[in-house]
Design an enzyme around this catalytic site. Structure first.
Site, short mmCIF file in Angstrom:
data_model
loop_
_atom_site.label_atom_id
_atom_site.label_comp_id
_atom_site.label_asym_id
_atom_site.label_seq_id
_atom_site.Cartn_x
_atom_site.Cartn_y
_atom_site.Cartn_z
N THR A 37 131.38 25.37 12.70
CA THR A 37 131.97 25.93 11.68
C THR A 37 133.00 27.20 11.89
O THR A 37 133.45 27.96 11.12
CB THR A 37 131.03 26.71 10.56
OG1 THR A 37 130.27 27.60 11.24
CG2 THR A 37 130.15 25.75 9.96
N LYS A 105 111.92 35.26 26.39
CA LYS A 105 110.51 35.37 26.88
C LYS A 105 110.51 35.41 28.35
O LYS A 105 110.12 36.30 29.19
CB LYS A 105 109.63 34.26 26.44
CG LYS A 105 108.31 34.31 26.97
CD LYS A 105 107.48 33.31 26.38
CE LYS A 105 106.21 33.18 27.26
NZ LYS A 105 105.27 31.69 26.92
N TYR A 145 118.45 25.36 4.53
CA TYR A 145 118.77 26.62 5.01
C TYR A 145 117.47 27.65 5.11
O TYR A 145 117.08 28.48 5.77
CB TYR A 145 119.92 27.24 4.39
CG TYR A 145 120.89 28.34 4.83
CD1 TYR A 145 121.17 28.47 6.08
CD2 TYR A 145 120.68 29.57 4.01
CE1 TYR A 145 121.60 29.65 6.59
CE2 TYR A 145 121.09 30.87 4.26
CZ TYR A 145 121.78 30.86 5.58
OH TYR A 145 122.36 32.19 6.02
N LYS A 149 115.29 29.25 7.88
CA LYS A 149 115.37 30.62 8.25
C LYS A 149 113.97 31.31 8.12
O LYS A 149 113.50 32.31 8.71
CB LYS A 149 116.31 31.56 7.38
CG LYS A 149 117.77 31.20 7.51
CD LYS A 149 118.34 31.84 8.91
CE LYS A 149 119.78 31.60 8.83
NZ LYS A 149 120.38 32.28 10.19
N THR A 175 127.96 38.76 3.03
CA THR A 175 128.61 39.50 3.66
C THR A 175 130.17 38.87 3.79
O THR A 175 130.08 37.66 3.85
CB THR A 175 128.16 39.76 5.11
OG1 THR A 175 127.01 40.37 5.03
CG2 THR A 175 129.05 41.01 5.97
P1 NAD Z 1 129.59 31.33 10.54
O1 NAD Z 1 129.53 29.78 10.00
O2 NAD Z 1 130.91 31.80 10.56
O3 NAD Z 1 128.92 31.33 12.01
C1 NAD Z 1 127.77 30.55 12.25
C2 NAD Z 1 128.45 30.08 13.88
O4 NAD Z 1 127.48 29.47 14.35
C3 NAD Z 1 129.80 29.28 13.81
O5 NAD Z 1 130.38 29.73 14.91
C4 NAD Z 1 128.86 27.92 14.25
O6 NAD Z 1 129.99 27.06 14.93
C5 NAD Z 1 127.84 28.16 15.27
N1 NAD Z 1 126.71 27.25 15.22
C6 NAD Z 1 126.35 26.67 13.93
N2 NAD Z 1 125.27 25.77 14.48
C7 NAD Z 1 125.00 25.96 15.67
C8 NAD Z 1 124.36 25.27 16.72
N3 NAD Z 1 123.46 24.48 16.57
N4 NAD Z 1 124.38 25.98 18.12
C9 NAD Z 1 125.52 26.61 18.32
N5 NAD Z 1 126.33 27.32 17.55
C10 NAD Z 1 126.21 26.92 16.52
O7 NAD Z 1 128.69 32.16 9.64
P2 NAD Z 1 128.36 33.78 9.48
O8 NAD Z 1 128.61 34.29 8.03
O9 NAD Z 1 129.11 34.45 10.53
O10 NAD Z 1 126.74 33.66 9.64
C11 NAD Z 1 126.27 34.14 11.11
C12 NAD Z 1 124.81 34.12 10.87
O11 NAD Z 1 124.28 35.43 9.97
C13 NAD Z 1 124.20 32.81 10.47
O12 NAD Z 1 122.97 32.67 11.12
C14 NAD Z 1 123.73 33.13 9.09
O13 NAD Z 1 122.59 32.32 8.72
C15 NAD Z 1 123.65 34.61 9.02
N6 NAD Z 1 123.74 35.37 7.54
C16 NAD Z 1 125.34 35.46 7.27
C17 NAD Z 1 125.54 35.99 5.60
C18 NAD Z 1 126.75 36.22 5.45
O14 NAD Z 1 126.84 36.47 4.15
N7 NAD Z 1 127.82 35.88 6.22
C19 NAD Z 1 124.22 36.34 5.12
C20 NAD Z 1 122.99 35.96 5.48
C21 NAD Z 1 122.82 35.56 6.68
#
Ligand code: NAD
Ligand code: UDP
Length: 323
Positions: A37, A105, A145, A149, A175
């Site tokens: 993504t 670990k 999702y 999580k 965010t």
């Molecule tokens: P994002 O999609 O921009 O970033 C996620 C990144 O993870 C991307 O670069 C994607 O390519 C990479 N990725 C996905 N699956 C992968 C895999 N199997 N192996 C390696 N890389 C992989 O999203 P974000 O908003 O930057 O979110 C980052 C983290 O924060 C996520 O874990 C998300 O669940 C968590 N989060 C974000 C929000 C928000 O509002 N932005 C809210 C709650 C939780």
């Protein structure tokens, strides 16, 4: 102290800001991403830095690295992205966490999990406190999702209790900010893109559902503080901005700030869409001395400025374009 830090999902919206901050602080940063993504442009400006390295890898597969801190940010986060291949999403949270906890670990590294307010599902308790156990539909379209999580949190706590792994868990609430994928389908990116093009703004349902929006700089401050807190506080801790808005209010604010002539139109509300969401951040205040500083209007202005400076054609929609 200089650390060797692994950031999974490091090329994403939040991960790339974290990379930037930690590289600037002088740490040795490994950014690991499968670019599902995200794209290289998010971290291109760091590529020449001697303390920055990039690895194309998928966390569902094992890897051997030597590090002292791990931020496990890898997981598609926008509903359209995580529902695109739901089985892969749950594998990323479950197998990915097992693989990264294994690295922690083996190396004796501290590892932080980017969990989410989605663990509360469509909450009956408002605002959400960490002790609330949530109301998630385990067979709905958001479950890949939410449940992924939730299992990841379980794995983190079990590795902590059984194997003494030094863990931290943050529950991130909505965010936003520069470098969100413009086609991720999330509400802030959709509304800003639509407003800047004077296109119809798509309100799902009647727009009375609420969210509480945190600017990315505030979020990154909090997760770095949580990683480096030297007490025995492992979390989970809510991180977000406690000021709550309806989706209609958000649309009106974006129209006002952008001077757009967009009209509001209504589309069906997706199933299991939470009706309200607001973090109780008392624990973050008490344990980390953290609270957000950037109000919605200011953060939206920075985000609008960034959207005005990018070329949409440079962004590859990873999923069908929602507009
Ligand atoms: P994002 O999609 O921009 O970033 C996620 C990144 O993870 C991307 O670069 C994607 O390519 C990479 N990725 C996905 N699956 C992968 C895999 N199997 N192996 C390696 N890389 C992989 O999203 P974000 O908003 O930057 O979110 C980052 C983290 O924060 C996520 O874990 C998300 O669940 C968590 N989060 C974000 C929000 C928000 O509002 N932005 C809210 C709650 C939780
Ligand atoms: N939403 C909307 N129009 C859009 C995109 C989203 O009304 O074009 C709504 C969505 O139904 C939800 C809220 O905005 O109620 C936040 O959606 P988002 O996908 O950003 O994140 P969520 O908090 O639901 O994971």
């Amino acid at each position: 102290m200089i650390h060797r830090i692994l950031i999974t999902g490091g090329a994403g919206f939040l991960g790339s800001h974290l990379c930037e901050r930690l590289v600037t602080e002088g740490h040795d940063v490994i950014c690991l991403d499968n670019f599902f993504t995200s794209q290289k442009t998010n971290i291109q400006h760091l590529l020449g830095e001697p303390n920055f390295e990039i690895l194309r890898h998928d966390i569902t597969l094992p890897i051997f690295l030597e590090v002292d801190q791990i931020y496990n940010m890898a997981c598609p986060a926008a509903p359209g992205h995580y529902q695109y291949n739901p089985i892969k999403t749950i594998k990323t949270s479950v197998l990915g966490s097992i693989n990264m906890l294994g690295v922690a670990k083996r190396c004796g590294a501290r590892i932080l999990q980017a969990s989410t307010s989605e663990v509360y599902g469509d909450p009956e308790v408002h605002p959400q406190v960490e002790s609330y156990r949530g109301s998630v539909n385990p067979i709905g379209i958001r479950a890949c999702y939410d449940e992924g999580k939730r299992v990841a949190e379980t794995l983190f706590m079990d590795y902590h209790r059984s194997n003494n792994v030094d863990v931290r868990i943050v529950r991130i609430f909505n965010t936003y900010g520069p470098r969100m994928h413009p086609y991720d389908g999330r509400v802030v990116s959709n509304f800003i893109r639509q407003a800047l093009n004077n296109e119809d703004i798509t309100i799902f349902g009647d727009g009375s559902q609420t969210r509480s929006f945190c600017y990315r700089n505030d979020l990154v401050d909090a997760i770095i503080a949580m990683m480096n807190n030297e007490t025995n506080f492992v979390g989970p801790v809510n991180i977000g901005n406690p000021t709550e808005f309806t989706i209609l209010e958000l649309a009106e604010k974006i129209i006002e700030l952008s001077g757009s002539s967009s009209r509001l139109i209504h589309k069906p509300l997706p199933s299991d869409d939470p009706t309200r969401r607001r973090p109780d951040i008392s624990l973050a205040k008490a344990q980390l001395g953290w609270e957000p500083k950037i109000a919605l209007a200011e953060g939206l202005q920075h985000t609008l400025d960034w959207f005005q400076g990018i070329k949409l054609q440079d962004y590859r929609p990873p999923t069908p374009n929602y507009s």
